[in-house]
Design a protein around this motif. Structure first.
Motif: not given
Length: 309
Positions: A99-127
């Motif tokens: 929700m920040s007006q800072n594009p850098v912070l917004e991009s980092i947050a979107n990247g975080y969501l893209w990675i951790f919502r886009g991969t299965p939790l089981l794969v993340q645990l093994i990783f």
């Protein structure tokens, strides 16, 4: 005028006649038939579970309070609490970044969501459990500048740390969307009015917006907490002795697979029931303002009515 009075008296008599008419309740025959069928089905299932000797209820009773099961139960409880704490704190931070007006912070947050919502939790645990294969030594520092320290991954990334990283980081991605939707539900006029009174952005967020958003945030967060309780069973793949893995160790040795799975299921149901009750009272606590507003606008029976002119 006389005709109007006669008409009013006639309407009054008709209303009194209607009030004297007997009230015959509707007969919901289909509802009663459906209820009877469901009761018969439930009774049949319960009877089959009680009379079927293959359930081995004596073995279930024997292992309900086994030290290994209770130890796994405690591990499940603290792992649920710790992972949800990480998820809520991280999710709130990521929601504010989005929700920040800072594009850098917004991009980092979107990247975080893209990675951790886009991969299965089981794969993340093994990783996370096998992180030392990529980084045997973890260096903390700056790309250009001094290093703050170097740590051995095999020593510090234990099964407990890997489980918390996998569960907490994954939960933070989903909690960020829950928190963001709750914050977005508060009208912008609330923050504008608070800022007009000279309140800082920090006080506006935590004194005005967040308390109102909690009514939206609490119900799905309760669902996430109950889901996290059951999701902790996935850490059995990295040999963390939580409730399910403790049951697996026992039935691997004595081959009583079904009774031990029933033991684990009963404890999961007990914990889920406790969390459901806790969620109910928490929702009532944050919904007090809604109940007060409904009571304040409720009409009073003995209040005087306005007469037509």
């Amino acid at each position: 005028m006389a005709q109007t009075q006669l008409l009013n008296r006639q309407v009054a008599r008709d209303m009194r006649d209607i009030e004297k008419m007997p009230v015959v309740p509707l007969k919901h025959r289909g509802r009663w038939v459906a209820a009877a069928v469901m009761i018969l089905v439930a009774a049949g299932l319960c009877m089959s579970m009680v009379t079927n000797p293959r359930f081995q209820w004596d073995v279930v009773a024997k292992y309900m309070f086994d030290p290994s099961i209770l130890s796994g139960l405690l591990t499940t409880v603290w792992l649920t609490i710790a992972a949800m704490t990480i998820g809520i704190v991280l999710g709130t931070l990521v929601a504010l970044m989005r929700m920040s007006q800072n594009p850098v912070l917004e991009s980092i947050a979107n990247g975080y969501l893209w990675i951790f919502r886009g991969t299965p939790l089981l794969v993340q645990l093994i990783f996370w459990f096998n992180l030392s294969a990529l980084y045997p030594q973890i260096t903390v520092g700056f790309p250009i500048g001094p290093n703050l320290g170097t740590f051995d991954a095999n020593t510090y990334i234990t099964v407990y740390v890997a489980a918390l990283l996998g569960l907490g980081l994954n939960e933070g991605a989903y909690m960020s969307e829950i928190v963001r939707s709750g914050l977005k539900s508060v009208p912008t006029g609330q923050s504008e009015a608070a800022e007009a009174l000279g309140m800082s952005s920090f006080r506006v967020m935590f004194r005005v917006i967040l308390p109102q958003a909690m009514k939206i945030i609490i119900p799905p967060t309760g669902n996430q907490l109950i889901g996290m309780l059951k999701t902790t069973s996935l850490v059995s793949v990295i040999a963390l002795e939580e409730l399910l893995y403790s049951a697996q160790l026992i039935y691997t040795a004595n081959f009583q697979t079904i009774p031990l799975l029933i033991v684990a299921s009963i404890w999961y149901l007990v914990l889920t029931t406790v969390l459901t009750i806790f969620q109910h009272y928490l929702e009532r606590h944050f919904g007090r303002s809604d109940r007060r507003s409904v009571q304040s606008v409720a009409p009073c029976d003995d209040a005087p009515t306005a007469k037509g002119v």
